[in-house]
Design a protein around this motif. Structure first.
Motif, short mmCIF file in Angstrom:
data_model
loop_
_atom_site.label_atom_id
_atom_site.label_comp_id
_atom_site.label_asym_id
_atom_site.label_seq_id
_atom_site.Cartn_x
_atom_site.Cartn_y
_atom_site.Cartn_z
N PHE A 107 9.05 -1.72 2.20
CA PHE A 107 8.59 -2.68 1.19
C PHE A 107 7.67 -3.75 1.78
N SER A 108 7.49 -3.74 3.09
CA SER A 108 6.57 -4.66 3.75
C SER A 108 6.87 -6.12 3.41
N PRO A 117 0.83 -1.22 0.00
CA PRO A 117 0.00 0.00 0.00
C PRO A 117 0.86 1.26 0.00
N ASP A 118 0.26 2.36 -0.40
CA ASP A 118 0.99 3.63 -0.45
C ASP A 118 1.52 4.04 0.91
N GLY A 127 -2.04 -6.57 7.49
CA GLY A 127 -0.81 -7.29 7.80
C GLY A 127 0.46 -6.56 7.39
N HIS A 128 0.34 -5.50 6.58
CA HIS A 128 1.52 -4.78 6.13
C HIS A 128 2.24 -4.12 7.31
N ARG A 133 10.22 -11.23 2.85
CA ARG A 133 10.67 -12.37 2.06
C ARG A 133 12.19 -12.42 1.96
N ILE A 134 12.83 -11.24 1.97
CA ILE A 134 14.29 -11.20 1.94
C ILE A 134 14.86 -11.35 3.34
#
Length: 396
Positions: free
Chosen positions: A298-299, A244-245, A387-388, A304-305
């Protein structure tokens, strides 16, 4: 009390035995016993979490290994390594729940040897693993976990400067999850004794960037995603598109956790560097903190990284507890590990969109069927935007 927290308490008691008992044989037996508990706990779970929603149909449609070989390894779906892995298990069973058990058993056999290799306190490491993403890995991120475990096994070859077995293990990991591509440069980066001033300056700059919350990188990253190879670039583009923004960052528990553990490891860096693997795990921890500070905007992409280096928590905290014989230091590390593990576990299983999905059910007891659970997964999608910024394993 929630069963997950009961397991965490049991592992916590085992950690006390691991650190303070002098009997190696007793500790070894406790370690094996606790591994068995976790195999039973995760291996006989019902349809809980998110990713069975994708993995079960894939497994049911997959060929067994003999059929796969006859067809020239041509099959759609997940990465080739995971397809072969599933095809091997499919040779023995068509039942997805049995697949879960076999997969869990394989995970914990590997973890048993990993923690024995890298930690004087393997039960303590197991405790942190369970609290810090272990539940999410075992339930929802089984491909990611395989690639991470293979990389952790390869750390021995970073330390010993043996590049061929390092490449072999991580190439295998890449065939389970393409994110393993990021591990290949680590052979050259993680063993370096970086200048302490350089590390500290990057840390300060990361804090400034994070706290200013200008999100400059994500505003200019779209063109870079198009330059990345194949599926990697496509995945980055997809992840960016769902961010999201705006979502809140600021001084959160996630931020404070990173600050505390960074400072602790940084202060003890000289002592850690004297230990075998100490430099590698300290650098891994620093890297995970920097990924958070510069990439939190980047949430899900940062998650993931970042999870690719979460193994540093599992090993570095037990390593810190082993640095000093002073009781207050050991207790301090235990309290820190308990706080982080409790916070991370509670964050994962009690998020509003996860609470029902992660409610534990066992296949040998009364449990909901796949169709009812599938409806619950679909229903949970409405909570994705909430969840972000919470570093959760969700089905995006």
């Amino acid at each position: 009390m929630n069963l997950y927290f009961i397991i965490l308490i049991i592992l916590g008691v085992g950690s006390l035995i691991d650190i303070f008992s002098e009997s190696r044989e007793f500790k070894r037996n406790i370690y094996i016993f606790l591994i068995g508990i976790l195999v039973a706990f995760f291996g006989t779970r019902g349809y809980i979490g998110y990713d069975w929603y994708s993995y079960m149909p894939s497994f049911e449609k997959s060929q067994n290994i003999i059929e796969l070989v006859k067809n020239g390894f041509i099959a759609g779906g997940f990465e080739k390594g995971f397809q072969v892995y599933c095809a091997g298990i499919k040779l023995f069973t068509d039942n997805y729940l049995i697949f879960n058990f076999i997969n869990t058993l394989i995970d914990f056999i590997i973890l048993y040897f990993i923690f024995k290799r890298y930690s004087k306190y393997p039960i303590f490491a197991l405790f942190i693993y369970f609290g810090v993403y272990g539940v999410a890995f075992e339930i929802d991120m089984i491909r990611n976990l395989k690639s991470i475990l293979l990389f952790i096994l390869s750390i021995k070859y970073i330390e010993d400067r043996k590049i061929m077995p390092f490449i072999a293990l991580n190439l295998l990991g890449f065939f389970f999850h393409s994110s393993s591509l990021i591990y290949f440069p680590m052979y050259f980066l993680l063993k370096i004794n970086w200048n302490r001033l350089f590390i500290f300056v990057v840390f300060i700059l990361g804090n400034i960037y994070y706290l200013l919350d200008k999100r400059l990188i994500i505003k200019n990253i779209g063109s870079l995603a198009n330059m990345l190879p194949g599926s990697i670039g496509k995945k980055v583009s997809v992840y960016i598109s769902i961010v999201p923004d705006y979502f809140p960052l600021g001084v959160t528990l996630f931020y404070l956790e990173r600050i505390i553990i960074f400072i602790l490891v940084f202060l003890m860096l000289n002592r850690l560097s004297e230990k075998r693997y100490g430099t590698i795990f300290a650098n891994s921890l620093f890297l995970s903190v920097f990924i958070f500070l510069f990439g939190a905007e980047f949430s899900v992409l940062t998650l993931r990284i970042g999870i690719l280096f979460v193994y540093s928590y599992w090993v570095i905290l037990p390593m810190l507890a082993n640095l000093e014989d002073m009781l207050p230091i050991k207790i301090g590390v235990l309290i820190l590990a308990l706080g982080i593990s409790y916070f991370r576990l509670d964050n994962q299983i009690n998020f509003i969109g996860n609470r029902k999905l992660y409610q534990y059910e066992n296949i040998f007891l009364e449990h909901k069927g796949a169709e009812e659970r599938r409806k619950m997964v679909v229903e949970s999608f409405k909570y994705l935007n909430q969840g972000h910024g919470k570093e959760l394993s969700l089905l995006y």
